[in-house]
Design a protein around this motif. Structure first.
Motif, short mmCIF file in Angstrom:
data_model
loop_
_atom_site.label_atom_id
_atom_site.label_comp_id
_atom_site.label_asym_id
_atom_site.label_seq_id
_atom_site.Cartn_x
_atom_site.Cartn_y
_atom_site.Cartn_z
N GLN A 148 49.08 -21.06 16.26
CA GLN A 148 48.15 -20.78 17.36
C GLN A 148 46.77 -20.38 16.84
O GLN A 148 45.76 -20.70 17.46
CB GLN A 148 48.70 -19.67 18.27
N ALA A 149 46.74 -19.69 15.71
CA ALA A 149 45.45 -19.27 15.14
C ALA A 149 44.69 -20.49 14.63
O ALA A 149 43.47 -20.50 14.57
CB ALA A 149 45.68 -18.27 14.02
N LYS A 150 45.44 -21.52 14.24
CA LYS A 150 44.87 -22.76 13.69
C LYS A 150 44.11 -22.53 12.39
O LYS A 150 43.31 -23.36 11.97
CB LYS A 150 43.98 -23.46 14.73
N GLU A 181 44.12 -16.33 18.98
CA GLU A 181 42.70 -16.37 19.28
C GLU A 181 41.97 -15.17 18.65
O GLU A 181 40.87 -15.31 18.12
CB GLU A 181 42.51 -16.38 20.79
N ASN A 238 41.96 -13.94 9.63
CA ASN A 238 41.61 -15.32 9.27
C ASN A 238 41.32 -15.40 7.76
O ASN A 238 40.34 -14.84 7.27
CB ASN A 238 40.37 -15.73 10.08
N ARG A 285 41.55 -16.02 15.03
CA ARG A 285 40.54 -17.06 14.83
C ARG A 285 39.13 -16.50 15.02
O ARG A 285 38.19 -16.91 14.36
CB ARG A 285 40.80 -18.21 15.80
N ASN A 286 39.00 -15.51 15.91
CA ASN A 286 37.68 -14.93 16.18
C ASN A 286 37.34 -13.76 15.27
O ASN A 286 36.41 -13.01 15.53
CB ASN A 286 37.59 -14.50 17.64
N GLU A 325 49.53 -16.99 21.74
CA GLU A 325 48.26 -17.72 21.83
C GLU A 325 47.08 -16.76 21.83
O GLU A 325 46.09 -16.96 21.12
CB GLU A 325 48.28 -18.49 23.16
N GLN A 326 47.22 -15.67 22.61
CA GLN A 326 46.13 -14.68 22.67
C GLN A 326 45.91 -14.03 21.31
O GLN A 326 44.77 -13.82 20.88
CB GLN A 326 46.47 -13.59 23.70
N CYS A 327 47.01 -13.73 20.61
CA CYS A 327 46.88 -13.12 19.28
C CYS A 327 46.26 -14.10 18.28
O CYS A 327 45.46 -13.71 17.43
CB CYS A 327 48.23 -12.64 18.78
#
Ligand code: TXA
Ligand code: MG
Length: 341
Positions: free
Chosen positions: A134-136, A21, A42, A24-25, A17-19
């Motif tokens: 998780q990255a979505k 994020e 991304n 995604r950022n 999940e942290q990765c």
């Protein structure tokens, strides 16, 4: 500073999940796939994907593969134009397989390197799939290696090249396949293999009627020539030490290698069965000569290992270029810069 996440024993969802994020950022995360490790960003962000080219020293005209985790994601980034593409997608996703499709607007030019197409791949590796979820967002990722060098298949090799240059690295242990995905493009109804891999010509022939192997797979690309897959133009999979590829029957290969090692300080990369017949202790084994899976899996790590010995020459035993052997020889011929004896 690069953060390290050890997922060699358990797929800890919190860490993934942290990765996700970080991706995604707009950050860079190195992650395992079943083929080789990837350096991901991304895929919808021009700014984020630019960082990949910088970290790898990659040529701007070499496009990136976009990794997705479900079928709906394909439609967001690309257009499936015909029945053949549909069949290939149904048969080989998820698998070590990439299909070149017509791209949608949402994919930035950095990813497609200005082409109208985009490579799409759904990895079967669980960590890779979870990371995309998780990255979505879809993840653009080339192999995790400095451009021109062998692809990264264990985190230890990758750390040497990318420590401090990416935001995070996920250690998922040694990859299972060891060679990059099969890349195909449907051109005028013909499924054309641009880069051979674990999904073989024979596998693809079971699904679609017309299959061809691009002449650039084993042939040399002339420098100014337009090629279907830009990656084929560049020096690839190569250690710093000069390499020579040895072909022929088992006996011929052993004779040729024994002649070379008398003349130069040489490391031999060969098969278990020939270890005793080759007169050197500087012998690195790729495994048994008929075990193409084992050979693929060892290839890039063994090339890196040989390169560390500061020899004048690395000589490498070839295999027959069929089945998975085509993928092995496609990499080796580039490793050796077409120097074949
Ligand atoms: O197994 C793999 O495919 C790994 C893992 C990380 O998924 N990725 C990988 O990416 O090998 P890379 O960038 O090292 O190789 C991608 C190859 C290059 O030769 C590139 O030129 C070609 O695919 N390619 C990418 N997009 C393309 C496009 N739109 N048209 C033609 N060739 C394309
Ligand atoms: Mg690569």
């Amino acid at each position: 500073m690069t953060k390290y996440y050890d997922l060699t024993t358990i797929n800890d969802i919190k860490k993934i999940e942290q990765c996700g994020e970080i991706i995604r950022n707009g950050g860079l995360v190195i992650f395992p796939t079943e083929t080789v490790y990837g350096i991901g960003a991304n895929a919808l962000s021009e700014e984020a994907t630019k960082k990949i080219f910088k970290a790898k020293g990659r040529a701007q005209d070499n496009p990136l593969i976009v990794h997705i985790s479900n079928y709906d994601m394909i439609k967001k980034v690309a257009t499936i134009s015909n029945e053949i593409e549909k069949k290939l997608i149904n048969a080989f996703m998820p698998r070590p397989f990439t299909i070149i499709l017509s791209k949608k607007e949402i994919i930035p030019n950095t990813v497609s390197a200005g082409l109208e197409t985009v490579g799409i791949r759904m990895p079967s590796n669980e960590i890779a799939r979870m990371l995309i979820e998780q990255a979505k967002v879809p993840i653009a990722a080339p192999s995790a290696n400095i451009s021109g060098r062998p692809s990264g298949t264990i985190l230890q090799d990758i750390k040497e090249e990318f420590d401090g240059k990416v935001d995070a690295m996920i250690d998922g242990g040694k990859v299972t396949i060891g060679l990059e995905s099969t890349v195909v493009k449907v051109i005028n109804g013909v499924t054309t293999i641009l880069r051979p891999g674990k999904v073989t010509v024979e596998d693809i022939k079971k699904v679609v009627e017309h299959v061809e192997v691009s002449e650039n797979v084993m042939g040399k690309v002339k420098s100014k020539e337009k090629v279907e897959s830009p990656g084929m133009k560049y020096r690839h999979y190569a250690p710093k030490t000069k390499c020579v590829l040895v072909c022929g029957s088992d006996e011929e290969k052993v004779t040729k290698i024994n002649k070379i090692i008398k003349e130069k300080f040489t490391i031999v990369i060969g098969f278990d069965e020939h270890k005793n017949a080759i007169n050197t202790h500087r012998f690195i084994s790729l495994g048994k000569k008929d075990n193409l899976e084992e050979i693929s899996n060892n290839l890039f790590t063994k090339l890196r290992e040989a390169d560390k010995q500061m020899a004048e020459l690395i000589v490498i035993e070839g295999v027959e270029a069929k089945g998975l052997g085509l993928a092995i020889m496609n990499r080796l011929i580039r490793t050796c810069e077409y120097d074949v004896i």
